[in-house]
Design a protein around this motif. Structure first.
Motif, PDB file in Angstrom:
ATOM      1  N   LEU A 345      93.532 -17.416  65.520  1.00  0.00           N
ATOM      2  CA  LEU A 345      93.304 -18.509  64.572  1.00  0.00           C
ATOM      3  C   LEU A 345      92.966 -17.969  63.187  1.00  0.00           C
ATOM      4  O   LEU A 345      93.394 -18.531  62.160  1.00  0.00           O
ATOM      5  CB  LEU A 345      92.182 -19.415  65.072  1.00  0.00           C
ATOM      6  N   ALA A 346      92.199 -16.888  63.138  1.00  0.00           N
ATOM      7  CA  ALA A 346      91.840 -16.293  61.846  1.00  0.00           C
ATOM      8  C   ALA A 346      93.067 -15.807  61.102  1.00  0.00           C
ATOM      9  O   ALA A 346      93.179 -15.959  59.873  1.00  0.00           O
ATOM     10  CB  ALA A 346      90.852 -15.152  62.058  1.00  0.00           C
ATOM     11  N   ILE A 347      94.014 -15.210  61.822  1.00  0.00           N
ATOM     12  CA  ILE A 347      95.270 -14.770  61.197  1.00  0.00           C
ATOM     13  C   ILE A 347      96.015 -15.953  60.611  1.00  0.00           C
ATOM     14  O   ILE A 347      96.487 -15.922  59.464  1.00  0.00           O
ATOM     15  CB  ILE A 347      96.142 -14.026  62.230  1.00  0.00           C
ATOM     16  N   GLU A 348      96.130 -17.027  61.380  1.00  0.00           N
ATOM     17  CA  GLU A 348      96.869 -18.206  60.924  1.00  0.00           C
ATOM     18  C   GLU A 348      96.228 -18.834  59.691  1.00  0.00           C
ATOM     19  O   GLU A 348      96.901 -19.217  58.735  1.00  0.00           O
ATOM     20  CB  GLU A 348      96.945 -19.226  62.049  1.00  0.00           C
ATOM     21  N   ALA A 349      94.892 -18.942  59.703  1.00  0.00           N
ATOM     22  CA  ALA A 349      94.192 -19.585  58.595  1.00  0.00           C
ATOM     23  C   ALA A 349      94.320 -18.778  57.316  1.00  0.00           C
ATOM     24  O   ALA A 349      94.524 -19.345  56.233  1.00  0.00           O
ATOM     25  CB  ALA A 349      92.724 -19.781  58.961  1.00  0.00           C
ATOM     26  N   GLU A 350      94.196 -17.466  57.400  1.00  0.00           N
ATOM     27  CA  GLU A 350      94.306 -16.660  56.190  1.00  0.00           C
ATOM     28  C   GLU A 350      95.721 -16.682  55.624  1.00  0.00           C
ATOM     29  O   GLU A 350      95.915 -16.737  54.410  1.00  0.00           O
ATOM     30  CB  GLU A 350      93.875 -15.215  56.454  1.00  0.00           C
ATOM     31  N   PRO A 509      94.189  -7.040  55.682  1.00  0.00           N
ATOM     32  CA  PRO A 509      93.958  -6.469  57.010  1.00  0.00           C
ATOM     33  C   PRO A 509      94.609  -7.259  58.138  1.00  0.00           C
ATOM     34  O   PRO A 509      94.672  -6.771  59.262  1.00  0.00           O
ATOM     35  CB  PRO A 509      92.433  -6.454  57.145  1.00  0.00           C
ATOM     36  N   ILE A 510      95.085  -8.471  57.865  1.00  0.00           N
ATOM     37  CA  ILE A 510      95.761  -9.235  58.915  1.00  0.00           C
ATOM     38  C   ILE A 510      97.277  -9.041  58.869  1.00  0.00           C
ATOM     39  O   ILE A 510      97.987  -9.571  59.729  1.00  0.00           O
ATOM     40  CB  ILE A 510      95.433 -10.738  58.832  1.00  0.00           C
ATOM     41  N   ALA A 511      97.791  -8.288  57.892  1.00  0.00           N
ATOM     42  CA  ALA A 511      99.237  -8.194  57.694  1.00  0.00           C
ATOM     43  C   ALA A 511      99.951  -7.626  58.911  1.00  0.00           C
ATOM     44  O   ALA A 511     100.989  -8.149  59.345  1.00  0.00           O
ATOM     45  CB  ALA A 511      99.538  -7.366  56.448  1.00  0.00           C
ATOM     46  N   GLU A 512      99.433  -6.550  59.467  1.00  0.00           N
ATOM     47  CA  GLU A 512     100.084  -5.920  60.615  1.00  0.00           C
ATOM     48  C   GLU A 512     100.147  -6.881  61.797  1.00  0.00           C
ATOM     49  O   GLU A 512     101.201  -7.063  62.426  1.00  0.00           O
ATOM     50  CB  GLU A 512      99.327  -4.646  61.005  1.00  0.00           C
ATOM     51  N   GLY A 513      99.020  -7.504  62.103  1.00  0.00           N
ATOM     52  CA  GLY A 513      99.005  -8.450  63.215  1.00  0.00           C
ATOM     53  C   GLY A 513      99.919  -9.642  62.976  1.00  0.00           C
ATOM     54  O   GLY A 513     100.588 -10.119  63.902  1.00  0.00           O
ATOM     55  N   PHE A 514      99.972 -10.119  61.752  1.00  0.00           N
ATOM     56  CA  PHE A 514     100.843 -11.250  61.429  1.00  0.00           C
ATOM     57  C   PHE A 514     102.298 -10.873  61.633  1.00  0.00           C
ATOM     58  O   PHE A 514     103.076 -11.612  62.248  1.00  0.00           O
ATOM     59  CB  PHE A 514     100.604 -11.705  59.990  1.00  0.00           C
ATOM     60  N   CYS A 515     102.706  -9.728  61.115  1.00  0.00           N
ATOM     61  CA  CYS A 515     104.108  -9.319  61.234  1.00  0.00           C
ATOM     62  C   CYS A 515     104.504  -9.080  62.693  1.00  0.00           C
ATOM     63  O   CYS A 515     105.584  -9.478  63.134  1.00  0.00           O
ATOM     64  CB  CYS A 515     104.363  -8.066  60.399  1.00  0.00           C
TER      65      CYS A 515
END
Length: 546
Positions: A345-350, A509-515
């Motif tokens: 959820l934190a990845i999505e919100a950012e 810092p969320i870029a890797e997880g998002f991709c």
């Protein structure tokens, strides 16, 4: 645990403390970074002050403002027609705070670089605690450019941008500040406003008309004036219809009923009739749609910001609860599966607020930079479609983190859940946004070219990103046409790629997880399916400092 007295059965433990007070600005790393990055740094003090106010007093006021819904009084006790909407006093206190701090007018009252970025951040902070009042705030903000097109309406434009709130039902000559509502939708047309049947008959004055007709959805009917569309002799035209006529008489605006809506309870929406109502033309006859286009871009940006704000507050509530609630011998947040849900959820919100603030910068610079104007043209529709679509499932997942407590009105989650579908419907449903993207690609090729140039800035930073970008190049470059039936699929791809590119370029810092998850497919169909190896707690702590 203390022993209970005889026959006592109720002892409260293992419950989180109150969420408020919190400074919503200070606690939001992603927002603070985005404001600095997108050019709103001159307004940090304003944002910090409003973040503190919103996360404390306005948060507390919002519960009564939402619970005690607006009431319509069509007549006074003597039988006079008054068409008034009454609100809980807390609603007016929230509106006053918002307007005085620039949520409706900062972009126009302080017209310097970064103003739209800062105002977008204010709207995002405000919407987290009282989303329903965002409706009149958004419409007032968005109406100002249209009002400025008519020199005779300069007083309206100035007072709409002013940091003064006056809810009294009196003419604007007695007020320092005004609010603006809108009436576009008719029952036979919906999104197809060219099918509107409200008739505008010219009067002796060059720009004065009488309107006769019906509006199926008339937003914020307590406002001082309304932008409406009606059929003049020259075609569909935009008008300002005030609550009080210039001669001091109440205008012939009849509120038929207030809409009984799924959510948005603190705000009134209505159905109205114009019984020979006086209105002032804005723009030329037949140019109603072009006149309101700039306004629509601004309201769609606010839809995106609103959905991002709902995600943000739902996430913050879930993390707060999980840090203080103990289950099976440890904190809820210490359970690996719950960590996965919260981190996802934190990845999505950012990603949502990162995209929204980039669009805000494009809007901020659109008047002086044709490249940014072209980007704003297409990215607003893309972002409005995708971010607003993500909000309902997101909020529901956050509710589940609280369990049954997230389904009880004393928490904030039910309010957010009812609110979450609204932004995907208001100002054009998902299909309308996707069709608008196709229209921009076919009729305004510079929009696709500018979006492609924006995406190319992150080329080479991640292999999953590069693969996605390669598939988009023919479409954005104009070499491949998109079939209408496939529009949602392509717009989703554009949104995800734009979000990923922004995160990669700015070293998030969320870029890797998002991709890996959103582009590379290393993800399930629900939240909480991040792959092994992701630092889940780091994502949670970034989202909401302990």
């Amino acid at each position: 645990m203390e022993p209970l007295p005889p026959f006592a059965t109720h002892q409260v433990d293992n419950q989180p403390p109150e969420f408020a007070p919190r400074n919503l600005w200070r606690d939001d790393h992603a927002l603070r970074e985005a404001v600095a990055r997108e050019g709103g740094g001159d307004f940090v003090d304003v944002l910090a002050g409003y973040g503190s106010l919103a996360g404390d007093e306005l948060y507390r006021l919002s519960f009564d403002a939402h619970r005690d819904r607006p009431r319509l009084r069509t007549h006074d006790r003597f039988g006079h027609r008054i068409d008034l909407v009454e609100f809980h006093p807390n609603y007016h206190r929230i509106m006053q705070a918002a307007i005085e701090h620039g949520v409706a007018g900062l972009s126009w009252s302080q017209p310097r670089t970064g103003g739209h970025v800062a105002r977008a951040a204010l709207s995002y902070l405000h919407h987290q605690v009282e989303p329903a009042s965002s409706c009149p705030l958004t419409m007032t903000h968005a109406a100002i450019p249209a009002l400025r097109h008519a020199p005779a309406l300069a007083e309206w434009a100035t007072k709409a941008a002013a940091a003064h709130y006056d809810p009294r039902d009196i003419g604007i000559e007695h007020k320092r500040g005004v609010t603006i509502g809108m009436g576009m939708t008719e029952k036979q047309g919906g999104s197809d406003v060219r099918a509107n049947r409200t008739v505008a008959k010219p009067l002796a004055g060059e720009s004065e008309y009488r309107l006769v007709g019906h509006k199926w959805f008339f937003s914020a009917p307590m406002s001082d004036g309304f932008l409406v569309l009606a059929q003049a002799p020259g075609g569909l035209t935009c008008f300002l219809l005030p609550r009080w006529r210039p001669d001091g008489q109440r205008n012939a605006l009849r509120i038929m009923r207030l809409k009984d809506k799924l959510g948005d309870w603190a705000n009134a929406s209505s159905e109205v009739e114009f019984a020979d109502a006086w209105a002032y033309r804005i723009g030329a006859e037949g140019r109603g749609v072009p006149t309101i286009l700039e306004m629509v871009m601004l309201t769609r940006l606010d839809c995106m910001l609103g959905s991002a704000a709902e995600m943000r507050m739902a996430l913050a509530q879930a993390i707060h609860h999980a840090r203080h609630r103990h289950t099976f011998g440890k904190r809820l947040v210490d359970h690996p599966l719950m960590r996965n849900v919260l981190a996802d959820l934190a990845i999505e919100a950012e990603a949502a607020i990162t995209l929204a603030m980039r669009v805000a910068r494009a809007v901020d610079r659109a008047r002086h930079d044709p490249h940014e104007a072209a980007l704003a043209r297409i990215a607003t529709a893309i972002g409005k479609y995708w971010v607003c679509k993500r909000a309902p499932a997101f909020v529901n997942e956050a509710q589940e983190c609280l369990g049954g407590a997230g389904y009880v009105e004393e928490s904030m989650l039910p309010r957010l859940y009812r609110q979450a579908p609204l932004n995907s419907i208001w100002e054009g449903s998902g299909n309308i946004q996707c069709l608008d993207v196709l229209r921009a690609l076919s009729r305004e090729p510079e929009a696709g070219a500018r979006l492609l140039a924006e995406l190319e800035l992150a080329s080479g930073l991640h292999h999953d990103y590069d693969s996605q970008l390669a598939s988009l190049r023919p479409v954005l470059g104009g070499d491949t046409d998109v079939e209408e039936s496939q529009a949602r699929r392509w717009v989703e791809a554009m949104a995800l790629t734009l979000q990923a590119g922004l995160l990669l370029r700015h070293g998030s810092p969320i870029a890797e997880g998002f991709c890996r998850t959103r582009l590379g497919g290393d993800h399930g169909n629900v939240y909480g399916t991040l792959p092994a190896g992701v630092d889940l707690m780091a994502l949670i702590d970034r989202a909401l400092p302990a």
